[in-house]
Design a protein around this motif. Sequence first.
Motif, mmCIF file in Angstrom:
data_model
loop_
_atom_site.group_PDB
_atom_site.id
_atom_site.type_symbol
_atom_site.label_atom_id
_atom_site.label_comp_id
_atom_site.label_asym_id
_atom_site.label_seq_id
_atom_site.Cartn_x
_atom_site.Cartn_y
_atom_site.Cartn_z
ATOM 1 N N UNK A 146 -41.876 -35.715 -31.950
ATOM 2 C CA UNK A 146 -41.667 -34.353 -31.471
ATOM 3 C C UNK A 146 -42.016 -34.266 -29.977
ATOM 4 N N UNK A 147 -41.275 -33.384 -29.290
ATOM 5 C CA UNK A 147 -41.590 -33.170 -27.883
ATOM 6 C C UNK A 147 -42.682 -32.125 -27.749
ATOM 7 N N UNK A 148 -43.491 -32.270 -26.737
ATOM 8 C CA UNK A 148 -44.436 -31.219 -26.413
ATOM 9 C C UNK A 148 -44.142 -30.824 -24.962
ATOM 10 N N UNK A 149 -43.457 -29.707 -24.827
ATOM 11 C CA UNK A 149 -42.926 -29.346 -23.525
ATOM 12 C C UNK A 149 -43.901 -28.425 -22.809
ATOM 13 N N UNK A 150 -44.230 -28.760 -21.617
ATOM 14 C CA UNK A 150 -45.146 -27.913 -20.855
ATOM 15 C C UNK A 150 -44.336 -27.082 -19.871
ATOM 16 N N UNK A 151 -44.972 -26.094 -19.302
ATOM 17 C CA UNK A 151 -44.319 -25.290 -18.272
ATOM 18 C C UNK A 151 -44.147 -26.115 -17.006
ATOM 19 N N UNK A 152 -43.126 -25.777 -16.236
ATOM 20 C CA UNK A 152 -43.003 -26.368 -14.905
ATOM 21 C C UNK A 152 -43.965 -25.632 -13.978
ATOM 22 N N UNK A 153 -43.854 -24.318 -14.008
ATOM 23 C CA UNK A 153 -44.735 -23.470 -13.209
ATOM 24 C C UNK A 153 -45.157 -22.336 -14.116
ATOM 25 N N UNK A 154 -46.364 -21.893 -14.019
ATOM 26 C CA UNK A 154 -46.772 -20.801 -14.888
ATOM 27 C C UNK A 154 -47.844 -19.961 -14.213
ATOM 28 N N UNK A 184 -51.089 -17.069 -18.502
ATOM 29 C CA UNK A 184 -50.329 -17.575 -19.647
ATOM 30 C C UNK A 184 -51.019 -18.815 -20.191
ATOM 31 N N UNK A 185 -51.536 -18.704 -21.396
ATOM 32 C CA UNK A 185 -52.259 -19.799 -22.030
ATOM 33 C C UNK A 185 -51.518 -20.138 -23.313
ATOM 34 N N UNK A 186 -51.164 -21.418 -23.507
ATOM 35 C CA UNK A 186 -50.451 -21.768 -24.734
ATOM 36 C C UNK A 186 -51.223 -21.305 -25.963
ATOM 37 N N UNK A 187 -50.504 -20.783 -26.912
ATOM 38 C CA UNK A 187 -51.013 -20.292 -28.201
ATOM 39 C C UNK A 187 -51.641 -18.917 -28.121
ATOM 40 N N UNK A 188 -51.792 -18.369 -26.917
ATOM 41 C CA UNK A 188 -52.348 -17.013 -26.822
ATOM 42 C C UNK A 188 -51.248 -16.072 -26.325
ATOM 43 N N UNK A 190 -46.083 -34.650 -40.056
ATOM 44 C CA UNK A 190 -46.712 -35.148 -38.837
ATOM 45 C C UNK A 190 -45.671 -35.901 -38.025
#
Lengths: 201, 736
Positions: free
Chosen positions: B37-45, B49-53, B32
């Motif tokens: 840890x970083x959780x990086x999101x998209x700048x533009x998407x 596009x759905x994370x994990x799919x 854990x």
Amino acid sequence: MYCFLRFSILLVGLIVSAGSYAVNAAQPLTTADDLGPKVEQPIEFPHDRHAGDAAKGGMQINCMYCHTYARRSIVAGIPPLQKCIGCHQNIESVRETPRIKKLFEYWEAKKAVPWKKVHDLPDFVRFNHERHIQRFVFAQNKPVQEACGYCHGDVKTMTVARRQKPLSMGWCVSCHQKDHPVDATSTKTTHGPNDCWQCHK
Amino acid sequence: MIENSFNRRGFLKVLGWGGATVALSGCGNTSVEDGREFVTSYVQTADYIIPSIGTYFNSTCAQCDAGCGIMGRVREGRVLKLEGNPKSSINNGKMCGLGQAGVQAHYNPDRIREPLLRNGDKGEAIPWGKALELINEKIGGVKAENIAFLTGGVSGHVKALLKNYLDALGSGHHYVYEAVAPSIMRAANRKTYGVEMPRLRLDKAKVVVSFGADFLGAWISPVHFSQQYARFRKADNGERGVLVQVESKMTLTGANADRWLAIRPGTEGILALGLINALAAAGLSVPGDVAAVVREYTTDRVSKDTGVSAEHIGRLAALLKERSPSLVIAGSAAEGYAHGSQNATAIALLNQVLGNVGKTVEAPSSIPFPQMAPSTGNRFALQSLNDNMAQDKVKVLFSYGVNPVFTAPASMKLKENLKKVPFKVVFAHYMDETALEADLVLPLNSALEDWATVMPEYVAEGAQLNIQQPLMEKLYPGTLGMGDILLALLKQRRPDEYKGYEDFYSYLRSAMVSNKGALGGSTTDDDTFWDATLSHGVVKLVSTPVNMSGNVSAKGLVVPGPFAEDSAYPFHLIPAVSASLRDGRNANEPWLQESPDPLTTIVWDSWVEMHPKTAAKLGIVEGDIVEVASRSGAIKAQVYVFTGIHPDVISVPLGYGHEAMGRYAKGVGVNAFKILDPVFDKETGELAMHETRVKVSKAGRRVVIVKDEGPAGGNQMGRKIAVRVSSNKVNLSEEV
């Protein structure tokens, strides 16, 4: 005599059914807090300003407006930067504040904001946001902030989010053992799945 | 073979300690990483596009030259798994194990990450600008005819750019080399059908007789042929097609055949002519000149020469006569001899006599853009380059998509000749044997991060242009695509023509869009056309079938008799092309090393396959290390005793035995290319791959072969799991 016997059977039946109704009644899903570490973020994002009550100066924005993936994916996701900018390019009043200036710096450099993870589970645990949101928000018509709050606490009062609940297996199971109605109108109740592989797969 | 002092006991010890450590570290949720840890999101998407799919993007497989369409599953910007693209008529959404391993080529830890310039024995990292400038400088100092470009099979826009670059240099020296290619068959086809690669319709045939063509395993376009084969076996009318495989060493296709006939190596042409004679005797109308040639191939003589029993020849002829149309295929086993062209011609003649041409041997489609048509390679090209290098005629050499130092027989002395070339540029993914000889190594993008168009040699329907597009961002900023490098080199030579293109992508897009009419996009606007092209991953080209003009003539067809006994080197060496390793270019993908060979189930090593009778004669059992020596060299490997091989033959798989390339390839097995004798096909000048004669001697040691097969060596412990009957016990009258 018969009459009395019938009545007593009826009475026993009533008591039993009332008792069982009491057992089946939905139990509250909120639990005690157990704070996680304070996490320093690159931008001190004010959840209270965005999601908080109007009376306290909040915008009352729905959690799922930004965390839009929660209802359709196993992860809730951090919104893409373009979502922040989408609103903030039209909010002149705060455009020159330090946090928003920093936000636009990232946007102009086309760089992702390096957010730190606040809620993390071990790699062998598979938690699915979609299932919980679909159950509580869409099937049971629970308010969004209440449903998210079962695990994330009262985020609308926080600035940077902090872990509020233990997120341990015992804690998950304690909730999965509680009964809750299957949907908003039904009197039937059920509880969360108990299979190992539901989370460990 | 992997030599390691680390034995089973040691392994278990480590496993025990390792398990305890894992158990200890399991306490306290160490995985854990709240707040770390970083959780990086998209700048533009994009909305889809759905994370994990996963999102699927279409591209083209580059693991072999078949050019199957692939779909890559991409999640959070990483490509995770490849599937077949249903829109490609080559593979119709299917895929093979070799293709699946494409992700391991992409994520491979041994990829080269920046341009390297030779400094003594070491490679020194230099920036791209300096590398390209160095090429410009070196090229400026030599005459155009002293520049040579060696490539594997190339097609599409990369080929067009390459040709433009060579034109700009004023040099036409483009050598196209493929280490295992059906080049003798191509030449024979050109002569007999007028086209190099006619379409084979297994699905229309009622009988298929394959002379060593491993079309289910490693031959030309295996995924496509496997699908045709399924329809051939389960036809719409319910009639099951019959497959007869004639070869000296069992291939995957041979293992699937209804009848597998072990033939004496090199006598495939004799059997084909004998079959024509038998068919003529059975009443099939055979042209007079053909009948005259085949008259002397009586069943008795053919049976004696080939080792195939007269009864089998009779049954086979009856089967071919009874069931029409049939299809006869000449594979690499038939053409790998000094008389390979004659063998292939004799087999084509059999097809002609059976009336299969036009029915199961169909004309391919014309290719609308000849400048993008695939240039197919052969081994003759490498021979001529080698000769030129030996005579100091090559001053600057470019090498792309080939590894000749690994695949050339030792007798060519290619490595020594390469040293005579003052400046060698190698475009490579790994530091393979050829890259180690280079003066400048330029690292390429992987196939999953590069732009290209691919026009496969064998296309099932019409003509087709495949799109290869990046499935994710580059892993390493220091790599470049071949198209980008060629464009940069062309900008040095023809700046006016190419300065408008920022990169290869913009060149490709503008080239495709400006020709959209011929690419099926005449009614759409540019953006819609381009988006649809990338989305589909394949473009159907407008084309018409070409005329098959060639003619098989029996005139001048002489098939030599069987090989004479050679007491010094009594065995024929068949270098086997396996479905996974092929010519060895993918040897550094551990999935391929780990997946068992389909027939022997051996993993992570070479082996010497021999018949039990041969083994008994030599006093050899499974696991013995033997030395296989030809006139050109010797290798040592473990013996695997196997009934699916002619007693006069021993077989060693190709692709193993790398001395460099990477951690998974280096030192695993032995390189059978090295000991091939320099014998060439008399008509085409191609290296005759099956001509090498060898002797086998015990080298003393014995090992336990690492394989999936059970300890009983496949004898099934008395259970009838897969029933096997030796061919002389089969009651043929009860069979097809």
